[in-house]
Design a protein around this motif. Structure first.
Motif, PDB file in Angstrom:
ATOM      1  N   GLU A 120     -90.854  10.866  12.019  1.00 17.27           N
ATOM      2  CA  GLU A 120     -92.546   9.990  11.863  1.00 17.27           C
ATOM      3  C   GLU A 120     -93.663  10.581  12.688  1.00 17.27           C
TER       4      GLU A 120
ATOM      5  N   ASP B 214     -94.127  13.471  13.705  1.00 16.82           N
ATOM      6  CA  ASP B 214     -96.017  13.903  12.993  1.00 16.82           C
ATOM      7  C   ASP B 214     -96.939  13.700  13.756  1.00 16.82           C
TER       8      ASP B 214
ATOM      9  N   LYS C 164    -100.316  17.112   3.717  1.00 21.12           N
ATOM     10  CA  LYS C 164    -100.169  17.414   2.787  1.00 21.12           C
ATOM     11  C   LYS C 164     -98.812  17.101   2.018  1.00 21.12           C
ATOM     12  N   ARG C 165     -97.976  17.030   3.169  1.00 20.49           N
ATOM     13  CA  ARG C 165     -96.540  16.567   2.958  1.00 20.49           C
ATOM     14  C   ARG C 165     -96.357  15.036   3.289  1.00 20.49           C
ATOM     15  N   ARG C 166     -97.133  14.127   3.881  1.00 19.67           N
ATOM     16  CA  ARG C 166     -97.256  12.691   3.893  1.00 19.67           C
ATOM     17  C   ARG C 166     -97.712  12.825   2.592  1.00 19.67           C
TER      18      ARG C 166
ATOM     19  N   GLU D 236     -98.105  13.897  -0.264  1.00 21.84           N
ATOM     20  CA  GLU D 236     -97.398  14.130  -1.777  1.00 21.84           C
ATOM     21  C   GLU D 236     -95.882  12.880  -1.312  1.00 21.84           C
ATOM     22  N   ALA D 237     -95.395  12.366  -0.641  1.00 19.91           N
ATOM     23  CA  ALA D 237     -94.626  12.223   0.058  1.00 19.91           C
ATOM     24  C   ALA D 237     -94.835  10.235  -0.371  1.00 19.91           C
ATOM     25  N   CYS D 238     -96.083   9.851  -0.045  1.00 22.20           N
ATOM     26  CA  CYS D 238     -96.397   8.901  -1.526  1.00 22.20           C
ATOM     27  C   CYS D 238     -96.267   8.187  -2.527  1.00 22.20           C
TER      28      CYS D 238
END
Length: 184
Positions: free
Chosen positions: A118, A121, A178-180, A182-184
């Motif tokens: 985190e 990022d 995008k990755r973060r 999608e993780a939500c």
């Protein structure tokens, strides 16, 4: 006091706290000079004496402190507390640049030391976008404009509160976003 009360009701909390610190320092100085001086008796030289009594203040801190006093007096004039602000002609020192740009080598060295994904990022996105640190910490999935590959902070959430803040994303920042999301 009236200016600070108005600021507390009509401005952001951080703005109020900023003014309290500067104005309290000025008031403390004026109490030493003349505890009974009325607002319309305060002159620009009083502000200069106050500023000069803080030899350790940077040019930027001096400038910000003068701005705080000038703003208070302009407000007092607008509200009818005084006929005319005596601070109109008070000159301010130039602001100093506080930017320190890390070299690509320093950036890589720092990245090599970070194991936490985190935080990594966060650091990569800061480097890639150049956005303000407070923007990085406040950005949410709802700010992501997928169609245009950017973040859009509405005026209420942007610095200055007047216009949306648009932060364009590089490939790396877009991949992280995008990755973060999608993780939500």
């Amino acid at each position: 006091d009236a200016f600070l009360e108005w600021t507390q009701r009509n401005r952001a909390e951080k703005t109020y706290i900023w003014y309290v610190g500067r104005m309290q320092s000025f008031v403390d100085h004026m109490r030493q000079v003349d505890p009974k001086i009325p607002a319309d008796g305060v002159k620009p030289f009083h502000v200069v004496q106050w500023i000069d009594s803080h030899a350790n203040w940077s040019s930027t801190t001096r400038r910000a402190s003068i701005i705080a006093v000038q703003r208070c007096f302009r407000w007092a004039e607008k509200m009818g507390h005084i006929d005319r602000t005596p601070m109109r002609t008070l000159e301010k020192p130039p602001a100093e640049a506080r930017d320190r740009i890390s070299s690509p080598a320093e950036y890589k060295e720092l990245l090599d030391k970070i194991d936490d994904l985190e935080f990594r990022d966060l650091l990569i996105t800061a480097w890639e976008t150049g956005c303000r640190p407070q923007e990085l910490l406040r950005v949410e999935a709802r700010h992501y404009d997928q169609k245009h590959g950017r973040w859009v902070l509405p005026p209420k959430e942007s610095k200055g509160k007047k216009r949306p803040r648009i932060i364009y994303l590089t490939e790396k920042a877009l991949e992280i976003t995008k990755r973060r999301v999608e993780a939500c």
